[in-house]
Write an enzyme that holds these catalytic residues in place. Structure first.
Site, PDB file in Angstrom:
ATOM      1  N   GLU A  90      -4.275 -21.758  -9.184  1.00 47.42           N
ATOM      2  CA  GLU A  90      -5.680 -22.145  -9.053  1.00 47.42           C
ATOM      3  C   GLU A  90      -6.609 -21.235  -9.849  1.00 47.42           C
ATOM      4  OE1 GLU A  90      -5.199 -23.420  -4.383  1.00 47.42           O
ATOM      5  OE2 GLU A  90      -6.822 -22.103  -4.992  1.00 47.42           O
ATOM      6  N   CYS A 103     -13.032 -17.082 -11.377  1.00 55.23           N
ATOM      7  CA  CYS A 103     -12.038 -16.319 -10.622  1.00 55.23           C
ATOM      8  C   CYS A 103     -10.652 -16.708 -11.147  1.00 55.23           C
ATOM      9  CB  CYS A 103     -12.200 -16.687  -9.151  1.00 55.23           C
ATOM     10  SG  CYS A 103     -11.064 -15.841  -8.085  1.00 55.23           S
ATOM     11  N   CYS A 110       1.851 -15.086  -3.920  1.00 51.10           N
ATOM     12  CA  CYS A 110       1.537 -13.658  -3.803  1.00 51.10           C
ATOM     13  C   CYS A 110       2.456 -13.031  -2.769  1.00 51.10           C
ATOM     14  CB  CYS A 110       0.077 -13.468  -3.384  1.00 51.10           C
ATOM     15  SG  CYS A 110      -0.391 -11.727  -3.255  1.00 51.10           S
ATOM     16  N   CYS A 114      -1.556 -11.452   3.041  1.00 47.16           N
ATOM     17  CA  CYS A 114      -2.744 -11.174   3.870  1.00 47.16           C
ATOM     18  C   CYS A 114      -2.962 -12.350   4.818  1.00 47.16           C
ATOM     19  CB  CYS A 114      -3.981 -10.952   2.991  1.00 47.16           C
ATOM     20  SG  CYS A 114      -3.761  -9.589   1.822  1.00 47.16           S
ATOM     21  N   CYS A 117      -5.432 -15.416   4.105  1.00 46.35           N
ATOM     22  CA  CYS A 117      -5.385 -16.011   2.765  1.00 46.35           C
ATOM     23  C   CYS A 117      -4.296 -17.078   2.646  1.00 46.35           C
ATOM     24  CB  CYS A 117      -5.140 -14.882   1.764  1.00 46.35           C
ATOM     25  SG  CYS A 117      -4.731 -15.435   0.117  1.00 46.35           S
ATOM     26  N   CYS A 336      -9.004 -18.853  -1.790  1.00 45.85           N
ATOM     27  CA  CYS A 336      -7.806 -18.643  -2.596  1.00 45.85           C
ATOM     28  C   CYS A 336      -6.538 -19.314  -2.055  1.00 45.85           C
ATOM     29  CB  CYS A 336      -7.621 -17.133  -2.661  1.00 45.85           C
ATOM     30  SG  CYS A 336      -6.108 -16.567  -3.319  1.00 45.85           S
TER      31      CYS A 336
HETATM   32  S1  SF4 Z   1      -5.789 -11.931  -0.467  1.00 44.32           S
HETATM   33 FE1  SF4 Z   1      -4.165 -13.431  -0.883  1.00 44.32          FE
HETATM   34  S2  SF4 Z   1      -3.849 -13.365  -3.094  1.00 44.32           S
HETATM   35 FE2  SF4 Z   1      -5.032 -11.522  -2.542  1.00 44.32          FE
HETATM   36  S3  SF4 Z   1      -3.472  -9.915  -2.195  1.00 44.32           S
HETATM   37 FE3  SF4 Z   1      -3.835 -10.868  -0.182  1.00 44.32          FE
HETATM   38  S4  SF4 Z   1      -2.281 -12.508  -0.031  1.00 44.32           S
HETATM   39 FE4  SF4 Z   1      -2.413 -11.908  -2.203  1.00 44.32          FE
END
Ligand code: SF4
Length: 352
Positions: A90, A103, A110, A114, A117, A336
């Site tokens: 994206e 962005c 990833c 997190c 996210c 995201c």
């Molecule tokens: S916010 Fe999402 S994309 Fe960014 S480091 Fe954490 S898991 Fe990865």
């Protein structure tokens, strides 16, 4: 076959010389690729046909392909891009007054996981290359040109899918390419890399002078950070993160940006705001507050504006600069990874 968009300028120079052309030909090629966004060698009319034919045998141009665009009522445009191997990535264009900020994603998926996210929930697929990272700009620029949108794309934030400082080889190469006047010509202060905090890599990035740094903090205590961003918090505990940042090389008027996503009832109390002031007191830092925007599958709730402003006031009263960034594009799921996650869910449903 070599993708020309993956080459640095010195690599292009080596390539053209190996094909029997003078070195300056690489600058012309570089301009076509990045300034004019040529998607075909045949468009490069100031290069001889014979050279283009030799080049076509050794290399080609592969840009990301737009799979879907969703535009929001606030002007935000979110792109789902498909890479040559099918990886879904994206990028988002965010209108900000007289310009756009884009962005960019640096990884497909990833590994950091997190909890707030959607990308974190996808897991890690692979690192993106220069053609796939800077190529996101080529694609959105072409989209804006096609729409006849005169608004300039001015700022780039590496804040999309992925942890940029876990893909430093491609990131540094991309930032160098994006900064060259012959190409996209982004000044260093227009390029911001956002990290969850990778040991040793923040200082290395600072010393590279290739862009500005933003750190995703999201909590003022180790315990809370472990709850919100468990992998990042364990990889570099908060006390060590602050210790590392004390040594970050800043220019005289520069400050570090600390990103703080406000999650209702989790990290948005006045007491935690005071804790944040204390934590950041040894640093030259400012805080970027972002009010969380809940999607239907969200683990967290959005805080009320009252709570957000109360949090901001505590920081400001202690002379800590705290700006409030609205999370834009809620109606197109600009957060995201949500679009890619949705695409994957649909694919799984289809497979079943
Ligand atoms: S916010 Fe999402 S994309 Fe960014 S480091 Fe954490 S898991 Fe990865």
């Amino acid at each position: 076959m070599q993708n020309l968009l993956d080459c640095s300028l010195p690599e292009l120079e080596a390539l053209v010389v190996s094909l029997g052309e003078p070195k300056f030909r690489a600058a012309q090629l570089f301009q076509w690729l990045w300034q004019r966004g040529a998607a075909e060698l045949s468009a490069m009319t100031n290069l001889s046909k014979a050279f283009r034919a030799r080049l076509a045998e050794a290399a080609g141009i592969v840009q990301p392909v737009v799979a879907e665009v969703r535009t929001s009522s606030d002007g935000t445009a979110k792109f789902l891009l498909s890479m040559a191997d099918g990886a879904a990535v994206e990028t988002v264009l965010i209108p900000e007054g007289d310009h756009y900020t884009q962005c960019l994603s640096t990884q497909a998926g990833c590994p950091m996981g997190c909890t707030f996210c959607a990308t974190g929930g996808l897991g890690f697929e692979r690192n993106l290359t220069q053609s796939e990272i800077a190529g996101q700009v080529l694609v959105t620029r072409a989209w804006l040109a096609e729409k006849g949108d005169p608004v300039a794309l001015r700022n780039i934030v590496f804040m999309g899918m992925g942890e940029p400082l876990l893909n430093t080889e491609n990131l540094y190469k991309t930032l160098t390419t994006m900064g060259l006047d012959l190409g996209l010509s982004f000044a260093t202060r227009r390029l911001t890399v956002s990290t969850s905090g990778i040991p040793g890599e923040m200082i290395r990035f600072g010393r590279s002078g290739l862009g500005l740094l933003a750190v995703s903090l999201h909590a003022p205590t180790q315990e809370l950070r472990e709850q919100i961003m468990p992998r990042a918090a364990r990889l570099l505990p908060l006390a060590q993160l602050i210790e590392e940042l004390k040594g970050y090389p800043l220019k005289p008027r520069e400050r570090l940006t600390m990103e703080y996503l406000l999650l209702d009832g989790v990290n948005d109390s006045p007491a935690l705001a005071r804790e944040l002031v204390r934590l950041l007191s040894p640093l030259k830092a400012k805080v970027n507050l972002i009010a969380y925007n809940a999607s239907e599958a969200a683990t967290y709730r959005a805080p009320s504006m009252e709570r957000v402003l109360a949090f901001q006031k505590v920081l400001r009263d202690k002379n800590l600069t705290a700006t409030l960034r609205k999370s834009k594009g809620a109606d197109i799921r600009a957060a995201c990874g949500q679009l890619a996650a949705e695409g994957r869910r649909q694919a799984v449903t289809r497979d079943r």
